[in-house]
Write an enzyme that holds these catalytic residues in place. Structure first.
Site, PDB file in Angstrom:
ATOM      1  N   ASP A 132      -5.802   6.330   0.445  1.00 24.60           N
ATOM      2  CA  ASP A 132      -5.107   5.476   1.405  1.00 24.60           C
ATOM      3  C   ASP A 132      -6.072   4.694   2.284  1.00 24.60           C
ATOM      4  OD1 ASP A 132      -2.912   4.340   2.605  1.00 24.60           O
ATOM      5  OD2 ASP A 132      -2.575   5.990   4.011  1.00 24.60           O
ATOM      6  N   ASP A 135       0.381  -5.368   4.657  1.00 24.01           N
ATOM      7  CA  ASP A 135      -1.017  -4.938   4.497  1.00 24.01           C
ATOM      8  C   ASP A 135      -1.893  -6.052   3.931  1.00 24.01           C
ATOM      9  OD1 ASP A 135      -2.743  -2.916   5.161  1.00 24.01           O
ATOM     10  OD2 ASP A 135      -2.660  -1.938   3.203  1.00 24.01           O
ATOM     11  N   GLU A 154      -8.018   2.281   1.244  1.00 24.46           N
ATOM     12  CA  GLU A 154      -8.368   1.376   0.147  1.00 24.46           C
ATOM     13  C   GLU A 154      -8.833   0.004   0.615  1.00 24.46           C
ATOM     14  OE1 GLU A 154      -5.078  -0.521   1.611  1.00 24.46           O
ATOM     15  OE2 GLU A 154      -5.317   1.631   1.346  1.00 24.46           O
ATOM     16  N   LYS A 193       1.619   7.806   1.052  1.00 18.58           N
ATOM     17  CA  LYS A 193       2.149   7.751   2.416  1.00 18.58           C
ATOM     18  C   LYS A 193       3.556   8.346   2.446  1.00 18.58           C
ATOM     19  CE  LYS A 193      -0.030   3.264   3.558  1.00 18.58           C
ATOM     20  NZ  LYS A 193      -0.801   3.617   4.755  1.00 18.58           N
ATOM     21  N   ARG A 242     -10.916  -1.005   2.930  1.00 19.66           N
ATOM     22  CA  ARG A 242     -12.365  -1.157   3.113  1.00 19.66           C
ATOM     23  C   ARG A 242     -13.094  -1.219   1.772  1.00 19.66           C
ATOM     24  NH1 ARG A 242     -12.644   4.079   6.683  1.00 19.66           N
ATOM     25  NH2 ARG A 242     -10.532   3.280   7.028  1.00 19.66           N
ATOM     26  N   ASP A 285       0.837  -1.194   0.000  1.00 18.39           N
ATOM     27  CA  ASP A 285       0.000   0.000   0.000  1.00 18.39           C
ATOM     28  C   ASP A 285       0.871   1.242   0.000  1.00 18.39           C
ATOM     29  OD1 ASP A 285      -2.017   1.852   0.191  1.00 18.39           O
ATOM     30  OD2 ASP A 285      -2.380   1.521   2.335  1.00 18.39           O
TER      31      ASP A 285
END
Length: 462
Positions: free
Chosen positions: A313, A254, A315, A243, A317, A236
């Site tokens: 960020d 992740d 993502e 990030k 869900r 991610d």
């Protein structure tokens, strides 16, 4: 059938042997009472050994040989139920028998086994040299099953993304399905759009490796339907809401939800629980390219609800929303989803205490009892209805990133809840899947969380 292992390891358990040396695992009070034997207690006193937690004292024998060992459990062994993990790294090579009263032998043996783990894919493996002799009254197959599952989760999380992208996670998923004779199906790339999984496609479309939804089915039709859903974001970047570099260092983990779901599924299948099991893993990489999804975009989900992207960020869900909607269409008796979803959960409970969310009181009570019985810590957080307004968007049904930054773990769970309606029970686990500090039974790195408690609960359904 032997448990699946991502990396083959030597089992640290052996049948009881008359030649095995005794290691006396004692509290300071037990040492003082002479439970290690008079000669050993005298030697411990002369050496200044106090049986502090994790300390080991070797006992000399005749002619320069070893006669055994004393291992300290500390004054409150229940505070560290897997303290015997240190033994696996401290004992000299050979076969050992554990003499213990203050902890259940099964917990001590599991701790010993967990302590043998090391991630050696990129270096010379450390050989297992100390073996614990286990009496035939103990469920050795169950111990090995648990170790195999935990090590699978750890290995998957520890493997860097250059070797654990969506393609490789797909390969591991497929191998596990084949090992246990499960039915396997995959929806990859543009087919996600054709089959109505728009959010999974949206998150993963910028990656060089195509996004996909992986599915396996195993078990007997007509039994309880249990569906496991795991977040498989193999890396991610944060997407266009990128990030900072420091926050990307651990983003290989992740996909920890997928890793833990696969570990739990392997336990269920290896134990041959009488269930109708379904496993779903949306596998993507949240990358940056000209095709990346953008802040402000609005997408329609599989369920039909529209989602406004207020932060790329957030993502995880999104891919879970499509997977949960798909899982829910089958109206299972239980849906469990696991995801490394929010930093808010870590702020609230830290790295070692995963929160879970459910509206089902009986399920919550059963999970709480299972967590205590297995020493697999969990803590229930509320699906507080007062925060439902926060997941609504101004021009769409939902936002993927509520403003304000408060109650982030709860609002993420409330978002996911909107995609489940037909299942009898649902629980969401917001796990960290990482040990940031060394423990007696775990090195720094990837970790299995909640799967032992979940297995204990799910076993009651079969």
């Amino acid at each position: 059938m032997a448990p699946f292992q991502f990396i083959e390891r030597l089992v640290p358990f052996r049948p009881m042997s008359a030649d095995a040396l005794s290691v006396y695992a004692v509290t300071p009070a037990e040492l003082e009472a002479g439970l290690a034997g008079s000669a050993a207690s005298s030697w411990a006193k002369a050496a200044g050994f106090k049986a502090d937690a994790g300390n080991l004292l070797l006992l000399p024998g005749e002619g320069g040989t070893l006669a055994g060992a004393i291992f300290g459990l500390g004054a409150n062994p229940s505070d560290q139920p897997f303290i015997c993990g240190k033994l696996a790294r401290q004992l000299p090579a050979g076969e050992w028998r554990l003499e213990i009263q203050a902890l259940a032998f099964e917990k001590a043996a599991l701790g010993f086994g967990l302590g043998t783990y090391s991630f050696d894919s990129y270096r010379t493996p450390k050989a297992v040299e100390a073996f614990l002799c286990v009496p035939d009254t103990i469920d050795i197959a169950g111990l090995e099953r648990t170790l195999s599952a935990v090590f699978l989760a750890r290995d998957l999380v520890n493997t860097p993304t250059n070797d654990m992208g969506p393609d490789r996670l797909d390969a591991v998923f497929s191998s596990i399905a084949a090992h246990y004779g499960a039915t396997l199906s995959k929806i990859i790339g543009e087919e996600l759009l054709a089959r109505n999984f728009p959010l999974i496609h949206t998150v993963g479309r910028a990656s060089a490796q195509a996004p996909r939804l992986l599915e396996m089915r195993w078990g007997r039709k007509g039994t309880r339907k249990v569906t496991l859903v795991g977040k498989g974001v193999c890396f991610d970047t944060g997407g266009l809401d990128i990030k900072p570099a420091s926050s990307m260092l651990l983003m290989k983990k992740d996909m920890g939800g997928a890793a833990n779901v696969l570990a739990l599924a392997s336990m269920i299948m290896d134990a041959e629980l009488d269930l109708d099991l379904r496993v779903l893993v949306p596998a993507v990489e949240n990358s940056i390219s000209a095709d990346a999804f953008r802040p402000g975009d609005i997408y329609r989900s599989r369920k039909g609800l529209t989602v406004q992207i207020d932060n790329t960020d957030a993502e995880g869900r999104l891919i879970l929303a499509d997977a949960l909607a798909f899982a829910d269409e089958d109206a299972p008796d239980l849906i469990i989803d696991m995801a490394t979803l929010t930093g808010a959960a870590r702020v609230a409970l830290g790295p070692d205490l995963p929160p879970f969310f459910t509206d089902d009181e009986a399920l919550a009570a059963s999970l709480a009892l299972a967590a205590i019985a297995e020493d697999d810590p969990l803590w229930r957080l509320p699906l507080f209805k007062g925060y439902e307004k926060d997941v609504r968007a101004r021009v769409a049904d939902l936002t993927n990133a509520p403003s304000g930054g408060m109650a982030g773990a709860i609002t993420a769970a409330l978002f996911l809840k909107r995609f489940v309606g037909e299942a009898t029970c649902w629980a969401h686990f917001d796990i960290y899947a990482w040990s940031p500090a060394e423990k007696p039974h775990a090195a720094i790195g990837g970790e299995a969380q909640a799967i032992r408690a979940l297995f204990r609960h799910i076993a009651t359904l079969s």
